[in-house]
Design an enzyme around this catalytic site. Structure first.
Site, short mmCIF file in Angstrom:
data_model
loop_
_atom_site.label_atom_id
_atom_site.label_comp_id
_atom_site.label_asym_id
_atom_site.label_seq_id
_atom_site.Cartn_x
_atom_site.Cartn_y
_atom_site.Cartn_z
NE ARG A 128 -3.51 0.00 2.68
CZ ARG A 128 -4.26 -0.20 3.77
NH1 ARG A 128 -4.32 0.74 4.69
NH2 ARG A 128 -4.92 -1.33 3.94
CE1 TYR A 161 -22.17 14.81 -13.80
CE2 TYR A 161 -21.07 14.84 -11.66
CZ TYR A 161 -22.23 14.87 -12.42
OH TYR A 161 -23.44 14.93 -11.81
CG HIS A 188 -6.65 -1.52 -5.57
ND1 HIS A 188 -5.39 -1.82 -5.10
CD2 HIS A 188 -7.07 -0.46 -4.83
CE1 HIS A 188 -5.07 -0.98 -4.13
NE2 HIS A 188 -6.07 -0.14 -3.94
#
Length: 750
Positions: free
Chosen positions: A40, A130, A86
């Site tokens: 991570r 968007y 993931h």
């Protein structure tokens, strides 16, 4: 109520296994820590990526989002990443994707975004439904050769797909884009650098494997932030940071002084330090102005468009621009310390803090391994193709017989293998051959292709056999990257520059606010002070309180500092600009600092700096002190002379000359060399004159060659020459003799 409840699964509870809580916590926390470190928070030194970024780029490659192709919705990319590779929150993946597209976060963005991807003000990006994205050329370089067995792949979390363990990484991404991460028990912080400079340093390592970090810093002088700015860190500090992998870079905003006419100006900040949110920065500055913690700044405005433009208005035209900026650098994020903690995963497994050379070495070794693996893969592809071509050429040479066997044989494949000694692959290729390829030209094409591939095979075999040739090829690849991102290109041009930090005197801040005007300081016997405007020669018209009169007066300026000496051996500092005006009797100095009622004021002088003063007590002790040591920064003053009551500080005289004259209340005078009096910053001092009764009346320093002078009650000046002073010349702590004829009856030198 007394019924026993069994654990889940029924039974008598015999399946319960008692474990030590401490051991269980240690084991589980260690597993969590390792997963955070490896999977991570820390980047891989080879491609400079954390797993989430690697998975984003891999998913974009599978979606064919190459540079120049049509954009796809970020929702699609995020969906693929969390669905296939993931298994974490969609927002965390989208945040990582957004950061890869921000040109103020990434020095070389990996994602080309279309839509609102946030801004330097701290505004968030639009929702992923968007926005659209595709890869940049930098990302393409990182992935270049991934389908040529250049890196290892592993199963994804659900074992349905495969993902790369590391990317080929033709671009030096770790240093070029930097990385930030907080793991468990360790963190990483790598600022962005200039890609062309990194390539230069890497080429230097290939040419000189035994080079030092100092050699590399000649190529990589420091970070290159996407937001520009000026690094004011010292060279030695930068070298140590790159040597050890730990350090920090002091970075300041870039500014210019813009003339607004009639002697006025404003400061324009055009670049702010990396990682600073502009919106929060302006809020903080506005708060400091309201709280009067930035006394030199009158106002701040944000006139930014696509480029940053912060406007600072000075309090007055007298404020020095550099001084104003120094106050901002001191109190705001316009100066930041950007840390370097090069904690990376070596070989994808070992977390370690490494220096510049080691991190570049890791990337270079990876590039060589990728080259060898790609070359080996290409070699196996060529071998397979050459095998097929050899079979096809045999078929063309014996085309009629081949057609006959195919038409008549029960098992054509076996018959072809037996007749022409073909391999299984070659026989299959002949059988799959199309009729249209029986043209005469095709045979020539096959022979040409065979020749080219044989030549390429020979070149690859040479490459794989020679380490020197491999490094030469890696150098050539790095040279191409350097050319692509050279400092002549808009993206590759260095944005952050280097400069020396200008250290400004802190006291100058307060002075800068004050209009410089002449004043006449007037101090009364009872300790009242006032400042008359201008330099007033005639003070006869001054009025004082009842039973009070003039003690001392001198010319100064509003920017001057005044030193006030008290009988308790303390020195207090007053600002010329803060003195009461000359209309009334002024104000008592006791209200301006903390002086106990039982102590009085001895003298008030103007601070000029660089001089030395002789301080003496009533009992005849004294020492020399540097004037710069006398300045006090608080109301409590500065303890300079240690006096035990009933002793008290009696005289302060600035040193002029090489001898000291001391006269006691017993009317005895002694003269001795000044070098017999020690210089100290504070203390009780040494004996200047010995008394049986009374104490010290006055002290003076003078140049022996010029003689000793004094003024009598009629204001006449008397001078006793050097040869006439012989009988009074002695040593420190002598009792002395009665003074020469004409010495004032008040025992003062005047």
């Amino acid at each position: 109520m007394g019924e026993r409840i069994n654990p889940p699964g029924g039974g008598s509870g015999d399946g319960i296994e008692p474990i030590n809580l401490r051991e269980a916590l240690e084991e589980r926390y260690l597993a969590y820590a390792l997963s955070t470190i490896m999977g991570r928070a820390l980047p891989d030194a080879r491609d400079g990526l954390k797993p989430v970024h690697r998975r984003i780029l891999h998913a974009m490659r599978l979606l064919k989002l190459d540079p120049g192709t049509a954009f796809k919705k970020c929702a699609r990319i995020v969906g693929d990443v969390i669905g296939k590779f993931h298994p974490h929150g969609d927002q965390s993946v989208y945040d990582a994707l957004v950061r890869l597209a921000q040109d103020f976060s990434q020095r070389y963005p990996l994602v080309d975004g279309q839509g609102n991807f946030g801004n330097i003000d701290g505004d968030n990006a639009a929702a992923y439904r968007y926005t659209e994205a595709r890869m940049t050329e930098v990302a393409r370089l990182l992935l270049d050769g991934i389908d040529e067995d250049s890196v290892d792949f592993r199963k994804t979390y659900n074992e349905e797909d495969e993902e790369p363990v590391v990317l080929p990484g033709a671009f030096p991404n770790l240093l070029a884009n930097g990385s930030q991460g907080i793991a468990v028990g360790m963190a990483t912080s790598i600022p962005p650098h200039n890609a062309a400079e990194i390539c230069d340093a890497a080429l230097h390592i290939i040419a000189n494997p035994d080079c030092t970090t100092r050699d590399l810093v000649a190529h990589v002088p420091g970070p290159d932030f996407p937001t520009g700015g000026i690094i004011v860190e010292g060279q030695a500090s930068i070298l140590e940071a790159y040597e050890t992998g730990r350090g920090a870079f002091r970075t300041r905003a870039r500014w210019i002084q813009e003339d607004t006419g009639r002697g006025t100006y404003q400061i324009i900040v055009t670049e702010i330090p990396y990682g600073v949110t502009k919106g929060r920065l302006i809020e903080k500055i506005a708060e400091l102005i309201i709280e009067k913690k930035l006394p030199l700044v009158a106002d701040v405005r944000d006139e930014s468009t696509e480029d940053i433009r912060l406007v600072f208005e000075p309090k007055s035209r007298n404020v020095d621009g550099a001084l104003l900026m120094e106050s901002l650098f001191k109190l705001t994020e316009l100066e930041s310390r950007i840390p370097l903690n090069m904690n990376v995963l070596l070989k994808g497994k070992i977390p370690k803090v490494v220096g510049l050379k080691e991190v570049l070495r890791e990337w270079l070794d990876h590039r060589r391994e990728v080259l060898v693996r790609r070359s080996s893969h290409r070699l196996s592809v060529i071998d397979k193709r050459l095998e097929v071509l050899a079979g096809l050429i045999i078929a063309y040479l014996n085309i009629d017989e081949v057609i006959h066997i195919i038409r008549t044989a029960d098992v054509p494949k076996q018959a072809l293998i037996a007749r022409f000694e073909l391999t299984d692959v070659q026989a299959e290729a002949i059988l799959n051959m199309r009729l249209r390829s029986l043209a005469k030209l095709e045979e020539m094409e096959l022979r040409k292709e065979h020749g080219e591939l044989s030549k390429e095979k020979e070149g690859i075999e040479k490459l794989l056999a020679s380490e020197a040739l491999q490094w030469k090829t890696v150098s050539w690849e790095i040279g191409n990257v350097k050319k692509q991102f050279s400092k002549e290109t808009p993206l590759g041009k260095r944005r952050t520059t280097f400069a020396e930090a200008t250290e400004v005197d802190v006291d100058a801040f307060a002075e800068a606010l004050v209009e410089r005007e002449p004043i006449t300081v007037v101090v009364s016997e009872k300790g009242w002070i006032r400042a008359l405007k201008g330099h007033v020669q005639d003070l006869s018209a001054l009025t004082f309180k009842t039973d009070d009169r003039l003690k001392v007066s001198f010319f100064a300026e509003t920017t001057s500092k005044l030193l006030v000496f008290a009988t308790n051996g303390k020195v207090f500092t007053l600002e010329g600009s803060k003195l009461p005006g000359g209309r009334g009797a002024g104000e008592p100095m006791r209200l301006m600092f903390d002086l106990e009622q039982e102590h009085d004021i001895v003298d008030v002088v103007q601070f000029k700096g660089g001089r030395k003063a002789l301080v003496a007590s009533r009992e005849g002790k004294g020492f020399v002190v540097a004037e710069d040591e006398l300045v006090a920064n608080t109301r409590k003053g500065k303890g300079v002379m240690g006096v035990d009551q009933p002793d008290e500080l009696a005289c302060v005289r600035f040193v002029e000359g090489d001898h000291v004259a001391v006269v006691g209340e017993n009317r005895k005078l002694v003269v001795f060399p000044l070098n017999q009096v020690p210089e100290m910053s504070r203390g009780k001092g040494v004996r200047l004159q010995k008394y049986k009764g009374g104490g010290l009346a006055d002290v003076k320093t003078f140049k022996l060659a010029d003689g000793l002078t004094w003024k009598d009650s009629s204001d006449r000046t008397w001078t006793v020459s050097e040869k006439d002073l012989i009988e009074w010349l002695g040593n420190r702590a002598d009792a002395g003799k009665l003074p020469p004829k004409g010495f004032p009856k008040n025992n003062k030198f005047g």
